[in-house]
Design an enzyme around this catalytic site. Sequence first.
Site, PDB file in Angstrom:
ATOM      1  CG  MET A  54      31.812  55.640  28.110  1.00  0.00           C
ATOM      2  SD  MET A  54      30.910  54.084  28.240  1.00  0.00           S
ATOM      3  CE  MET A  54      31.590  53.396  29.731  1.00  0.00           C
ATOM      4  CE1 TYR A  55      28.144  53.596  25.897  1.00  0.00           C
ATOM      5  CE2 TYR A  55      27.333  54.119  23.707  1.00  0.00           C
ATOM      6  CZ  TYR A  55      27.141  54.066  25.067  1.00  0.00           C
ATOM      7  OH  TYR A  55      25.943  54.469  25.606  1.00  0.00           O
ATOM      8  CB  SER A  56      34.616  49.522  22.385  1.00  0.00           C
ATOM      9  OG  SER A  56      33.668  48.487  22.549  1.00  0.00           O
ATOM     10  CB  SER A  57      38.602  52.299  24.978  1.00  0.00           C
ATOM     11  OG  SER A  57      38.485  51.640  26.222  1.00  0.00           O
ATOM     12  N   GLY A  58      36.398  54.302  22.756  1.00  0.00           N
ATOM     13  CA  GLY A  58      36.459  55.129  21.558  1.00  0.00           C
ATOM     14  C   GLY A  58      36.277  54.365  20.265  1.00  0.00           C
TER      15      GLY A  58
END
Length: 351
Positions: A54-58
């Site tokens: 989920m960090y920066s949506s992948g």
Amino acid sequence: MRYRTLGGTGIEVSTHCLGAMMFGAVGNPDHEDSIRIIHAALDQGINFVDTADMYSSGESEEIVGKALQGRRDDVVLATKVHFPMGEGPNRSGNSRRWIVHEVEQSLRRLGTGWIDLYQIHRPDYRTDIEETLSALTDLVSQGKIRAFGCSTFPAEEIVEAYHVAERRGYGKFRTEQPPYSLVTRGIERSLLPTAERLNMGVLTWSPLASGFLSGKMRKDQPVDLATGRAALTPHRFDPSLPANAAKFDAVEQLVEVADGIGRTLPELALAFVTSHPAVTSVIIGPRTMEQLDGLLKGADLTLDDEVLDRIDEIVPPGTDLHHYQSDGLWQTPALTDPTKRRRPLTDRAAA
């Protein structure tokens, strides 16, 4: 750089783990610059990298994957699953359905055939822990992950998972990833002793307490609540709030401790975390090369008993001056859901 064994896995990891949360849109959107930072960390002896889907949506996983091309065999790579990834009711959580789907996406983004440590990012009370452990155990058998752990789980949930694994013959959580710092010491009460008894590795996050221990937050100095981390969670930094006033008082005393040994507050903060016998590695999350250099400057620092005793006087063991649960990161439903704490009205009337 020093190295320690990650719980009972037999894997040797550096005492400083490179956290990749700030690589991508949330922090540093420049992929090439982020890759240079990752390479610099590896060149300085770090062999442990931690990210999450989920960090920066992948995007963070994609950056890490590009950075590790040609160096993958030398790195212990960790990522996580749990938080929503897109729209839809079944695109998050700890179900077998989501774990099996999302591990494939992480492998693709990371450009690798295996993940060394796959972590459950938060508890999920909608899903039986047996379901989660079963799925993770299968992924180990399939060679897609080497070991699995949890993040920000309370001690009682870790113990329950351990006994379920024993009873059902599943693999066990090998690691836990909790917040820990000079002003966030609550995990010393039960979580760290539990991890030690179960021979779990512990990789801690937020050693600078969301920037409170960066040395830039000082008592009687103006705090800009409109920019940076303070803008995201102003209640953590507003000096007019009594809870924050106590943190500012502690910081002033901790700065004196750091000055007394000729070190900076961040160096003291990182050395404190790694001084606990239950802690394997401390996660650092630089956004710039300058931040990386500053965080690694004290990697060789070891604190003696006199310094640790002074820290205990300022922030007693097991004390949380800096709270994370109040910010909505995770809190047990036993506290957040009133129905968990109140009998139904009809039942109360009958009593």
